[in-house]
Structure formats: structure tokens, C-alpha cells
Design a protein around this motif. Structure first.
Motif, PDB file in Angstrom:
ATOM      1  N   TRP A  96       0.848  -1.186   0.000  1.00  7.67           N
ATOM      2  CA  TRP A  96       0.000   0.000   0.000  1.00  7.67           C
ATOM      3  C   TRP A  96       0.882   1.233   0.000  1.00  7.67           C
ATOM      4  N   THR A  97       0.422   2.287  -0.662  1.00  6.21           N
ATOM      5  CA  THR A  97       1.186   3.526  -0.779  1.00  6.21           C
ATOM      6  C   THR A  97       0.227   4.694  -0.949  1.00  6.21           C
ATOM      7  N   ASP A  98       0.754   5.901  -0.835  1.00  8.93           N
ATOM      8  CA  ASP A  98      -0.017   7.104  -1.135  1.00  8.93           C
ATOM      9  C   ASP A  98       0.291   7.625  -2.536  1.00  8.93           C
ATOM     10  N   ASP A  99       1.177   6.929  -3.272  1.00  9.21           N
ATOM     11  CA  ASP A  99       1.588   7.388  -4.605  1.00  9.21           C
ATOM     12  C   ASP A  99       1.936   6.185  -5.483  1.00  9.21           C
ATOM     13  N   VAL A 100       0.931   5.595  -6.110  1.00 14.09           N
ATOM     14  CA  VAL A 100       1.146   4.417  -6.953  1.00 14.09           C
ATOM     15  C   VAL A 100       2.113   4.695  -8.106  1.00 14.09           C
ATOM     16  N   GLU A 147      -3.586   1.875 -12.947  1.00 18.67           N
ATOM     17  CA  GLU A 147      -4.927   2.021 -13.496  1.00 18.67           C
ATOM     18  C   GLU A 147      -5.947   1.955 -12.365  1.00 18.67           C
ATOM     19  N   PRO A 148      -7.101   2.643 -12.547  1.00 17.82           N
ATOM     20  CA  PRO A 148      -8.154   2.597 -11.527  1.00 17.82           C
ATOM     21  C   PRO A 148      -8.766   1.199 -11.439  1.00 17.82           C
ATOM     22  N   TRP A 149      -9.224   0.876 -10.238  1.00 22.53           N
ATOM     23  CA  TRP A 149      -9.908  -0.404 -10.020  1.00 22.53           C
ATOM     24  C   TRP A 149     -10.978  -0.220  -8.957  1.00 22.53           C
ATOM     25  N   LEU A 150     -12.142  -0.743  -9.177  1.00 22.52           N
ATOM     26  CA  LEU A 150     -13.279  -0.700  -8.254  1.00 22.52           C
ATOM     27  C   LEU A 150     -13.733   0.717  -7.909  1.00 22.52           C
ATOM     28  N   ASP A 151     -13.419   1.665  -8.752  1.00 22.56           N
ATOM     29  CA  ASP A 151     -13.817   3.063  -8.539  1.00 22.56           C
ATOM     30  C   ASP A 151     -13.330   3.652  -7.227  1.00 22.56           C
ATOM     31  N   ARG A 152     -12.361   2.998  -6.577  1.00 20.39           N
ATOM     32  CA  ARG A 152     -11.853   3.547  -5.313  1.00 20.39           C
ATOM     33  C   ARG A 152     -10.383   3.236  -5.055  1.00 20.39           C
ATOM     34  N   LEU A 153      -9.745   2.542  -5.995  1.00 14.33           N
ATOM     35  CA  LEU A 153      -8.339   2.200  -5.845  1.00 14.33           C
ATOM     36  C   LEU A 153      -7.580   2.521  -7.119  1.00 14.33           C
ATOM     37  N   LEU A 154      -6.289   2.758  -6.961  1.00 11.07           N
ATOM     38  CA  LEU A 154      -5.371   2.851  -8.089  1.00 11.07           C
ATOM     39  C   LEU A 154      -4.343   1.758  -7.865  1.00 11.07           C
ATOM     40  N   VAL A 164       3.928  -5.349 -10.971  1.00 10.74           N
ATOM     41  CA  VAL A 164       5.252  -5.682 -11.483  1.00 10.74           C
ATOM     42  C   VAL A 164       5.577  -7.103 -11.042  1.00 10.74           C
ATOM     43  N   GLU A 165       6.656  -7.646 -11.574  1.00 13.61           N
ATOM     44  CA  GLU A 165       7.211  -8.902 -11.071  1.00 13.61           C
ATOM     45  C   GLU A 165       8.547  -8.595 -10.434  1.00 13.61           C
ATOM     46  N   ASP A 166       8.802  -9.153  -9.252  1.00 13.71           N
ATOM     47  CA  ASP A 166      10.102  -8.982  -8.620  1.00 13.71           C
ATOM     48  C   ASP A 166      11.142  -9.770  -9.417  1.00 13.71           C
ATOM     49  N   PRO A 167      12.423  -9.691  -9.069  1.00 11.07           N
ATOM     50  CA  PRO A 167      13.445 -10.380  -9.856  1.00 11.07           C
ATOM     51  C   PRO A 167      13.268 -11.905  -9.953  1.00 11.07           C
ATOM     52  N   ASP A 168      12.478 -12.512  -9.065  1.00  7.24           N
ATOM     53  CA  ASP A 168      12.203 -13.944  -9.135  1.00  7.24           C
ATOM     54  C   ASP A 168      10.881 -14.260  -9.823  1.00  7.24           C
ATOM     55  N   GLY A 169      10.177 -13.239 -10.299  1.00  9.09           N
ATOM     56  CA  GLY A 169       8.914 -13.463 -10.996  1.00  9.09           C
ATOM     57  C   GLY A 169       7.684 -13.440 -10.103  1.00  9.09           C
ATOM     58  N   HIS A 170       7.836 -13.138  -8.798  1.00  4.56           N
ATOM     59  CA  HIS A 170       6.665 -13.001  -7.925  1.00  4.56           C
ATOM     60  C   HIS A 170       5.975 -11.674  -8.244  1.00  4.56           C
ATOM     61  N   LEU A 171       4.680 -11.693  -8.291  1.00  2.00           N
ATOM     62  CA  LEU A 171       3.931 -10.463  -8.522  1.00  2.00           C
ATOM     63  C   LEU A 171       4.039  -9.540  -7.318  1.00  2.00           C
ATOM     64  N   VAL A 172       4.155  -8.264  -7.599  1.00  2.00           N
ATOM     65  CA  VAL A 172       4.082  -7.215  -6.579  1.00  2.00           C
ATOM     66  C   VAL A 172       3.051  -6.225  -7.057  1.00  2.00           C
ATOM     67  N   GLN A 173       2.042  -5.983  -6.217  1.00  2.00           N
ATOM     68  CA  GLN A 173       0.999  -5.004  -6.558  1.00  2.00           C
ATOM     69  C   GLN A 173       1.200  -3.781  -5.668  1.00  2.00           C
ATOM     70  N   VAL A 174       1.178  -2.621  -6.293  1.00  2.00           N
ATOM     71  CA  VAL A 174       1.209  -1.356  -5.572  1.00  2.00           C
ATOM     72  C   VAL A 174      -0.205  -0.793  -5.631  1.00  2.00           C
ATOM     73  N   VAL A 175      -0.750  -0.380  -4.486  1.00  2.00           N
ATOM     74  CA  VAL A 175      -2.147   0.024  -4.434  1.00  2.00           C
ATOM     75  C   VAL A 175      -2.318   1.224  -3.512  1.00  2.00           C
ATOM     76  N   GLN A 176      -3.240   2.111  -3.914  1.00  2.00           N
ATOM     77  CA  GLN A 176      -3.600   3.238  -3.060  1.00  2.00           C
ATOM     78  C   GLN A 176      -5.097   3.473  -3.145  1.00  2.00           C
ATOM     79  N   ALA A 177      -5.671   3.949  -2.040  1.00  8.56           N
ATOM     80  CA  ALA A 177      -7.078   4.341  -2.010  1.00  8.56           C
ATOM     81  C   ALA A 177      -7.208   5.700  -2.677  1.00  8.56           C
TER      82      ALA A 177
END
Length: 129
Positions: free
Chosen positions: A80-84, A103-110, A114-127
Motif C-alpha cells: 500500500w502507498t499514497d503514490d502508486v 490504473e483505476p480499479w473498483l472506482d476507489r483504488l489505483l 510488477v514482477e520482482d526479480p524472481d517473478g513473484h507479482l508485486v501489486q502497488v495500491v492506493q485508495a
């Protein structure tokens, strides 16, 4: 009395030093390492009370007799962040592979992915509302 406590996720990696450096650069602090000298086989990192473990693929096979999956999108770390947009760019600067730009999602999130260097997904999200 609760039976379980202190949940944690462990991600399997082929290059633990690279993975520790990546998540350390995101602000995770090292809380546990074994062995304490030389290249570790397991490291726990903490950010804002959340514990993320990193374990080597070979140790998981050799020490526990398991068959860890180290390829593909098999888990996601959510930050979670204040600046996606800034978070997304910082992840890419640190070696993450872009998957989906903000990109916006659910009309209340941005959100961004990305994938980390091992291919795990990392999601950055803000309200947003």
C-alpha cells in the motif's frame, strides 16, 4: 486461546542475495537470517509489522524434501502507498519487470503490477476515495 498466530508468507528464490537486496531497497528490514555468516538459506524481512520470508529453492528441496515452484506468477506481495505511480517507477528502478501500469480499479483504488526479480507479482495500491 488461539491455535495460530503471526502469519507469514515465504517466497522461494533461486538467488536469495538478490531477493533480500530487492525487498530491502523497498524498506523491508532484516529480522532473521540463517546461517548468520555466508550466503543464507532463509531470511525474514519485516515492513510495517508484516513479515516476509525468503527461502532458497535448493534448501527447501534438500532440507525439507519439498518441490518448490520458482517460476511463474504464484504469489503476490501487496504494498500500500499514497503514490502508486512513484511506487511503480521505484520498483522498476530496482529491477522489477513491469506487468501493468497504474490504473483505476473498483472506482476507489489505483493499482499497478510488477514482477520482482524472481517473478513473484508485486501489486502497488492506493485508495483514491
Amino acid at each position: 486461546m488461539d491455535l495460530f498466530r503471526t502469519p507469514q508468507v515465504v517466497l522461494f528464490t533461486r538467488d536469495i542475495d538478490r531477493a533480500v537486496a530487492f525487498y530491502g531497497a523497498l524498506g523491508f528490514d532484516e529480522a532473521f537470517r540463517t546461517p548468520t555468516a555466508g550466503t543464507p538459506i532463509h531470511v525474514d524481512l519485516v515492513l510495517d509489522g508484516y513479515r516476509l520470508g525468503l527461502a532458497t529453492e535448493t534448501s527447501t528441496r534438500d532440507d525439507h524434501g519439498l518441490d518448490p515452484v520458482t517460476d511463474g506468477q504464484r504469489a503476490a506481495v501487496i504494498l500500500w502507498t499514497d503514490d502508486v505511480p512513484a511506487g511503480y517507477e521505484r520498483l522498476i528502478e530496482l529491477g522489477a519487470t513491469p506487468v501493468k501500469s497504474p490504473e483505476p480499479w473498483l472506482d476507489r483504488l489505483l493499482i499497478a503490477w510488477v514482477e520482482d526479480p524472481d517473478g513473484h507479482l508485486v501489486q502497488v495500491v492506493q485508495a483514491t476515495s
